[in-house]
Design an enzyme around this catalytic site. Structure first.
Site, PDB file in Angstrom:
ATOM      1  N   ASN A   8       0.838  -1.211   0.000  1.00 21.41           N
ATOM      2  CA  ASN A   8       0.000   0.000   0.000  1.00 21.41           C
ATOM      3  C   ASN A   8       0.868   1.254   0.000  1.00 21.41           C
ATOM      4  O   ASN A   8       0.538   2.247  -0.649  1.00 21.41           O
ATOM      5  CB  ASN A   8      -0.953  -0.016   1.196  1.00 21.41           C
ATOM      6  CG  ASN A   8      -2.161  -0.906   0.944  1.00 21.41           C
ATOM      7  OD1 ASN A   8      -3.011  -0.571   0.147  1.00 21.41           O
ATOM      8  ND2 ASN A   8      -2.196  -2.048   1.593  1.00 21.41           N
ATOM      9  N   ILE A  33      -2.815  -1.049  16.841  1.00 19.91           N
ATOM     10  CA  ILE A  33      -4.025  -0.253  17.076  1.00 19.91           C
ATOM     11  C   ILE A  33      -3.610   0.944  17.927  1.00 19.91           C
ATOM     12  O   ILE A  33      -3.115   0.780  19.042  1.00 19.91           O
ATOM     13  CB  ILE A  33      -5.096  -1.084  17.808  1.00 19.91           C
ATOM     14  CG1 ILE A  33      -5.541  -2.259  16.917  1.00 19.91           C
ATOM     15  CG2 ILE A  33      -6.290  -0.200  18.176  1.00 19.91           C
ATOM     16  CD1 ILE A  33      -6.377  -3.298  17.626  1.00 19.91           C
ATOM     17  N   ASN A  51      -6.906   5.042   7.527  1.00 16.44           N
ATOM     18  CA  ASN A  51      -6.530   3.622   7.529  1.00 16.44           C
ATOM     19  C   ASN A  51      -7.197   2.902   6.373  1.00 16.44           C
ATOM     20  O   ASN A  51      -8.308   3.268   5.965  1.00 16.44           O
ATOM     21  CB  ASN A  51      -6.984   2.978   8.856  1.00 16.44           C
ATOM     22  CG  ASN A  51      -6.636   1.495   8.928  1.00 16.44           C
ATOM     23  OD1 ASN A  51      -5.489   1.111   8.741  1.00 16.44           O
ATOM     24  ND2 ASN A  51      -7.646   0.665   9.170  1.00 16.44           N
ATOM     25  N   HIS A 108      -8.710  -0.698   5.199  1.00 13.60           N
ATOM     26  CA  HIS A 108      -9.137  -2.000   5.730  1.00 13.60           C
ATOM     27  C   HIS A 108      -9.572  -2.864   4.563  1.00 13.60           C
ATOM     28  O   HIS A 108     -10.353  -2.403   3.711  1.00 13.60           O
ATOM     29  CB  HIS A 108     -10.273  -1.830   6.744  1.00 13.60           C
ATOM     30  CG  HIS A 108     -10.706  -3.125   7.345  1.00 13.60           C
ATOM     31  ND1 HIS A 108      -9.920  -3.810   8.255  1.00 13.60           N
ATOM     32  CD2 HIS A 108     -11.802  -3.892   7.135  1.00 13.60           C
ATOM     33  CE1 HIS A 108     -10.530  -4.945   8.586  1.00 13.60           C
ATOM     34  NE2 HIS A 108     -11.666  -5.014   7.917  1.00 13.60           N
ATOM     35  N   VAL A 137     -11.761   0.523  16.844  1.00 10.68           N
ATOM     36  CA  VAL A 137     -11.049  -0.181  15.771  1.00 10.68           C
ATOM     37  C   VAL A 137     -11.931  -0.237  14.519  1.00 10.68           C
ATOM     38  O   VAL A 137     -13.074  -0.699  14.566  1.00 10.68           O
ATOM     39  CB  VAL A 137     -10.685  -1.626  16.199  1.00 10.68           C
ATOM     40  CG1 VAL A 137      -9.984  -2.355  15.059  1.00 10.68           C
ATOM     41  CG2 VAL A 137      -9.788  -1.594  17.431  1.00 10.68           C
ATOM     42  N   ASP A 138     -11.417   0.307  13.416  1.00 12.22           N
ATOM     43  CA  ASP A 138     -12.147   0.337  12.134  1.00 12.22           C
ATOM     44  C   ASP A 138     -13.475   1.078  12.262  1.00 12.22           C
ATOM     45  O   ASP A 138     -14.414   0.826  11.503  1.00 12.22           O
ATOM     46  CB  ASP A 138     -12.409  -1.100  11.630  1.00 12.22           C
ATOM     47  CG  ASP A 138     -11.108  -1.825  11.315  1.00 12.22           C
ATOM     48  OD1 ASP A 138     -11.080  -3.052  11.446  1.00 12.22           O
ATOM     49  OD2 ASP A 138     -10.118  -1.140  10.984  1.00 12.22           O
ATOM     50  N   ALA A 197      -8.670  -2.960  -5.337  1.00  6.82           N
ATOM     51  CA  ALA A 197      -9.332  -2.006  -4.433  1.00  6.82           C
ATOM     52  C   ALA A 197      -8.341  -1.191  -3.600  1.00  6.82           C
ATOM     53  O   ALA A 197      -8.262   0.036  -3.715  1.00  6.82           O
ATOM     54  CB  ALA A 197     -10.310  -2.748  -3.511  1.00  6.82           C
ATOM     55  N   GLU A 198      -7.517  -1.870  -2.797  1.00 13.93           N
ATOM     56  CA  GLU A 198      -6.653  -1.128  -1.873  1.00 13.93           C
ATOM     57  C   GLU A 198      -5.703  -0.167  -2.579  1.00 13.93           C
ATOM     58  O   GLU A 198      -5.611   1.018  -2.215  1.00 13.93           O
ATOM     59  CB  GLU A 198      -5.842  -2.109  -1.029  1.00 13.93           C
ATOM     60  CG  GLU A 198      -6.705  -2.961  -0.117  1.00 13.93           C
ATOM     61  CD  GLU A 198      -5.872  -3.914   0.693  1.00 13.93           C
ATOM     62  OE1 GLU A 198      -4.852  -3.492   1.243  1.00 13.93           O
ATOM     63  OE2 GLU A 198      -6.256  -5.091   0.789  1.00 13.93           O
TER      64      GLU A 198
HETATM   65  C1  GRF Z   1      -3.031  -6.152   3.446  1.00 17.55           C
HETATM   66  O1  GRF Z   1      -3.882  -7.263   3.672  1.00 17.55           O
HETATM   67  C2  GRF Z   1      -3.794  -4.896   3.695  1.00 17.55           C
HETATM   68  O2  GRF Z   1      -5.147  -5.057   3.367  1.00 17.55           O
HETATM   69  C3  GRF Z   1      -3.711  -4.725   5.167  1.00 17.55           C
HETATM   70  O3  GRF Z   1      -2.379  -5.155   5.496  1.00 17.55           O
HETATM   71  C4  GRF Z   1      -1.962  -6.151   4.530  1.00 17.55           C
HETATM   72  C5  GRF Z   1      -0.589  -5.882   3.990  1.00 17.55           C
HETATM   73  O4  GRF Z   1      -0.553  -4.591   3.465  1.00 17.55           O
HETATM   74  N1  GRF Z   1      -4.015  -3.377   5.517  1.00 17.55           N
HETATM   75  P1  GRF Z   1       0.853  -3.982   2.894  1.00 17.55           P
HETATM   76  O5  GRF Z   1       1.271  -4.850   1.742  1.00 17.55           O
HETATM   77  O6  GRF Z   1       1.864  -4.054   4.020  1.00 17.55           O
HETATM   78  O7  GRF Z   1       0.537  -2.580   2.478  1.00 17.55           O
END
Ligand code: GRF
Length: 202
Positions: free
Chosen positions: A16, A91, A106, A108, A148-149, A178-179
């Site tokens: 990400n 968290i 964040n 999710h 949380v979330d 998506a992410e």
């Molecule tokens: C992924 O499953 C993402 O959805 C969650 O953490 C995991 C690894 O994310 N937030 P990344 O590759 O470290 O960004």
């Protein structure tokens, strides 16, 4: 051009984070710049990605005492306007969220309010979606809060669950479709808002 200074906090692979770096490179994240990466443990790939992109990076072990205080000091030292939790497995307390002056967002890997909250992270989220038998899942970017979330939702994107999906296959599809799309979009939206506020204060 005035830009919002972003700190990304990561715990693992940093895909990400990489999506944010690439979006900045493509000019899609123009109102914000990643000024700092904080990894909450040593040796994770997110650190390599920050170094390769020439972004200041530091390790602040999550399990050490005073973790939140150390993070807050680093954010202040780097004049950070906004925090992005990208694959962060910790968290933050409500106290941290209140003490940091800017937005904390964040990502999710599910469509909140489904499959979220305490204990829902990484592959567990996708396992729960498959166990339930949902036909659509996806990702959510939201403001972090003491729940949380639980913070206000910023963006969501749906992804099909396909026959034969395993948690690993589904996770990959949610990340790719998506992410990695949503997080840069959300970062740009919130950064632009910060810039507007900064400009109106000049
Ligand atoms: C992924 O499953 C993402 O959805 C969650 O953490 C995991 C690894 O994310 N937030 P990344 O590759 O470290 O960004």
């Amino acid at each position: 051009m005035l830009t919002a200074r972003i700190a990304v906090i990561a715990s693992g692979g940093g895909t990400n984070l990489q999506a944010l770096i690439d979006a900045r490179g493509r000019g899609e994240l123009k109102s914000g710049q990643i000024a700092l990466v904080i990894a909450d443990k040593a040796g994770v790939k997110a650190i390599d990605r920050a170094n390769a992109a020439g972004i200041a990076c530091m390790v602040i072990p999550r399990r050490e005492p005073e973790f939140e205080e150390k993070v807050l000091s680093a954010l202040a030292e780097h004049n950070i306007d906004m925090v992005i939790l990208a694959g962060f497995l910790g968290i933050f307390s409500g106290g941290f969220i209140r003490k940091f002056h800017g937005p904390v967002i964040n990502i999710h890997p599910a469509l909140i309010p489904s499959f979220c909250g305490k204990g829902f992270y990484g592959l567990r989220v996708h396992q729960a979606a498959l166990d339930y038998g949902v036909k659509v899942t996806g990702a959510t970017v939201h403001y972090a809060s003491e729940v949380v979330d639980g913070g206000k939702i910023i963006l969501q994107k749906a992804v099909d669950v396909l026959p034969g999906d395993t948690p690993e296959i589904l996770q990959r599809r949610v990340m790719e479709q998506a992410e990695w799309v949503l997080l840069p979009q959300a970062a740009e939206l919130v950064s632009a808002q910060i810039i507007r506020e900064k400009e109106s204060n000049i």
